[in-house]
Design a protein around this motif. Structure first.
Motif, PDB file in Angstrom:
ATOM      1  N   GLY A   1       0.811  -1.202   0.000  1.00 48.59           N
ATOM      2  CA  GLY A   1       0.000   0.000   0.000  1.00 48.59           C
ATOM      3  C   GLY A   1       0.850   1.260   0.000  1.00 48.59           C
ATOM      4  N   ALA A   2       0.198   2.384  -0.240  1.00 49.06           N
ATOM      5  CA  ALA A   2       0.887   3.674  -0.328  1.00 49.06           C
ATOM      6  C   ALA A   2       1.533   4.080   0.994  1.00 49.06           C
ATOM      7  N   THR A   3       1.092   3.499   2.111  1.00 47.49           N
ATOM      8  CA  THR A   3       1.673   3.840   3.411  1.00 47.49           C
ATOM      9  C   THR A   3       2.649   2.773   3.904  1.00 47.49           C
ATOM     10  N   SER A   4       2.934   1.778   3.082  1.00 50.49           N
ATOM     11  CA  SER A   4       3.874   0.720   3.479  1.00 50.49           C
ATOM     12  C   SER A   4       5.301   1.272   3.555  1.00 50.49           C
ATOM     13  N   ILE A   5       6.136   0.578   4.328  1.00 55.05           N
ATOM     14  CA  ILE A   5       7.556   0.921   4.416  1.00 55.05           C
ATOM     15  C   ILE A   5       8.347  -0.350   4.142  1.00 55.05           C
ATOM     16  N   VAL A   6       9.196  -0.307   3.116  1.00 57.27           N
ATOM     17  CA  VAL A   6      10.062  -1.435   2.789  1.00 57.27           C
ATOM     18  C   VAL A   6      11.496  -0.944   2.938  1.00 57.27           C
ATOM     19  N   ASP A   7      12.288  -1.670   3.739  1.00 57.84           N
ATOM     20  CA  ASP A   7      13.679  -1.286   3.991  1.00 57.84           C
ATOM     21  C   ASP A   7      14.582  -2.433   3.560  1.00 57.84           C
ATOM     22  N   TYR A   8      15.338  -2.228   2.485  1.00 59.97           N
ATOM     23  CA  TYR A   8      16.329  -3.206   2.040  1.00 59.97           C
ATOM     24  C   TYR A   8      17.578  -2.978   2.880  1.00 59.97           C
ATOM     25  N   GLN A   9      17.972  -3.977   3.716  1.00 60.77           N
ATOM     26  CA  GLN A   9      19.070  -3.788   4.652  1.00 60.77           C
ATOM     27  C   GLN A   9      20.248  -4.729   4.441  1.00 60.77           C
ATOM     28  N   GLY A  10      20.204  -5.624   3.476  1.00 62.01           N
ATOM     29  CA  GLY A  10      21.313  -6.553   3.268  1.00 62.01           C
ATOM     30  C   GLY A  10      22.525  -5.865   2.677  1.00 62.01           C
ATOM     31  N   THR A  11      23.549  -6.641   2.380  1.00 62.45           N
ATOM     32  CA  THR A  11      24.762  -6.036   1.830  1.00 62.45           C
ATOM     33  C   THR A  11      24.610  -5.674   0.369  1.00 62.45           C
ATOM     34  N   ASN A  12      24.355  -6.628  -0.511  1.00 59.58           N
ATOM     35  CA  ASN A  12      24.179  -6.344  -1.939  1.00 59.58           C
ATOM     36  C   ASN A  12      22.846  -6.940  -2.355  1.00 59.58           C
ATOM     37  N   GLN A  13      21.948  -6.096  -2.848  1.00 59.15           N
ATOM     38  CA  GLN A  13      20.591  -6.556  -3.147  1.00 59.15           C
ATOM     39  C   GLN A  13      20.063  -5.953  -4.440  1.00 59.15           C
ATOM     40  N   THR A  14      19.119  -6.679  -5.046  1.00 64.09           N
ATOM     41  CA  THR A  14      18.383  -6.169  -6.193  1.00 64.09           C
ATOM     42  C   THR A  14      17.041  -5.652  -5.700  1.00 64.09           C
ATOM     43  N   ILE A  15      16.704  -4.432  -6.085  1.00 62.78           N
ATOM     44  CA  ILE A  15      15.428  -3.829  -5.718  1.00 62.78           C
ATOM     45  C   ILE A  15      14.398  -4.230  -6.764  1.00 62.78           C
ATOM     46  N   ARG A  16      13.356  -4.911  -6.335  1.00 67.27           N
ATOM     47  CA  ARG A  16      12.303  -5.347  -7.254  1.00 67.27           C
ATOM     48  C   ARG A  16      11.619  -4.153  -7.914  1.00 67.27           C
ATOM     49  N   ALA A  17      11.274  -4.312  -9.166  1.00 60.72           N
ATOM     50  CA  ALA A  17      10.432  -3.321  -9.843  1.00 60.72           C
ATOM     51  C   ALA A  17       9.016  -3.562  -9.333  1.00 60.72           C
ATOM     52  N   ALA A  18       8.520  -2.666  -8.500  1.00 60.49           N
ATOM     53  CA  ALA A  18       7.218  -2.853  -7.848  1.00 60.49           C
ATOM     54  C   ALA A  18       6.680  -1.493  -7.440  1.00 60.49           C
ATOM     55  N   ASP A  19       5.490  -1.494  -6.855  1.00 59.92           N
ATOM     56  CA  ASP A  19       4.882  -0.295  -6.293  1.00 59.92           C
ATOM     57  C   ASP A  19       5.163  -0.288  -4.796  1.00 59.92           C
ATOM     58  N   TYR A  20       5.781   0.765  -4.303  1.00 61.27           N
ATOM     59  CA  TYR A  20       6.149   0.882  -2.898  1.00 61.27           C
ATOM     60  C   TYR A  20       5.435   2.069  -2.273  1.00 61.27           C
ATOM     61  N   GLY A  21       5.307   2.039  -0.949  1.00 66.57           N
ATOM     62  CA  GLY A  21       4.975   3.240  -0.193  1.00 66.57           C
ATOM     63  C   GLY A  21       6.286   3.974  -0.025  1.00 66.57           C
ATOM     64  N   THR A  22       6.867   3.908   1.184  1.00 66.17           N
ATOM     65  CA  THR A  22       8.201   4.450   1.414  1.00 66.17           C
ATOM     66  C   THR A  22       9.221   3.358   1.151  1.00 66.17           C
ATOM     67  N   LEU A  23      10.266   3.698   0.414  1.00 64.68           N
ATOM     68  CA  LEU A  23      11.335   2.756   0.100  1.00 64.68           C
ATOM     69  C   LEU A  23      12.604   3.248   0.765  1.00 64.68           C
ATOM     70  N   GLU A  24      13.150   2.415   1.667  1.00 67.02           N
ATOM     71  CA  GLU A  24      14.366   2.770   2.381  1.00 67.02           C
ATOM     72  C   GLU A  24      15.498   1.857   1.940  1.00 67.02           C
ATOM     73  N   LEU A  25      16.610   2.459   1.539  1.00 60.64           N
ATOM     74  CA  LEU A  25      17.799   1.726   1.112  1.00 60.64           C
ATOM     75  C   LEU A  25      18.914   2.125   2.070  1.00 60.64           C
ATOM     76  N   THR A  26      19.225   1.222   3.012  1.00 63.18           N
ATOM     77  CA  THR A  26      20.134   1.561   4.105  1.00 63.18           C
ATOM     78  C   THR A  26      21.123   0.433   4.363  1.00 63.18           C
ATOM     79  N   THR A  27      22.057   0.683   5.233  1.00 56.20           N
ATOM     80  CA  THR A  27      22.949  -0.326   5.799  1.00 56.20           C
ATOM     81  C   THR A  27      23.952  -0.924   4.828  1.00 56.20           C
TER      82      THR A  27
END
Length: 142
Positions: A8-34
């Protein structure tokens, strides 16, 4: 079977691993950290909330992807190198850091994009504006 997340538009997804592929998708807030490197997958990634980038390297150029900021509320635009960027929806989209756009930057009708006083955007191609563009910072065009 392919997993397609329904976020949903209010969702929060945080990719926190070392090396990752970000899916092509619909996100609320997208956090790329760590740490590590985040590579956006081919396709269109839509963000209805903020794009938060902290302590990581982001690659949105390799797979020539489109990132669309489509929220109806105010959004923070992450400072990074974009291939193609589109602004839609009614909320104010604000870039406060430094970013580049290798391909077309588009502001659709009803959208407002602002480069804050602390922000800068360097575009290498066209900027198409059917909405509102506010430049308080630095815009570099070819």
């Amino acid at each position: 079977t392919t997993f397609t997340p329904l976020l949903g538009a209010t969702s929060i997804v945080d990719y926190q691993g070392t090396n990752q592929t970000i899916r092509a998708a619909d996100y609320g807030t997208l956090e790329l950290t760590t740490g590590g490197t985040r590579v956006f997958a081919s396709g269109t990634t839509r963000i209805a909330g903020d794009l938060v980038i902290s302590g990581t390297t982001v690659d949105a150029l390799t797979n020539t992807i489109l990132i669309e900021f489509n929220g109806t509320n105010a959004q923070q635009v992450g400072a990074m190198a974009y291939y193609q960027i589109v602004f839609t929806g009614g909320g104010l989209k604000t870039l406060s850091g430094s970013a580049t756009a290798a391909f077309t930057t588009t502001i659709n009708a009803g959208a407002t994009f602002r480069i804050a006083a602390s922000g800068s955007l360097q575009i290498s191609n066209d900027m198409l504006n059917d909405g509102v563009f506010e430049n308080q910072g630095l815009l570099t065009v070819p």
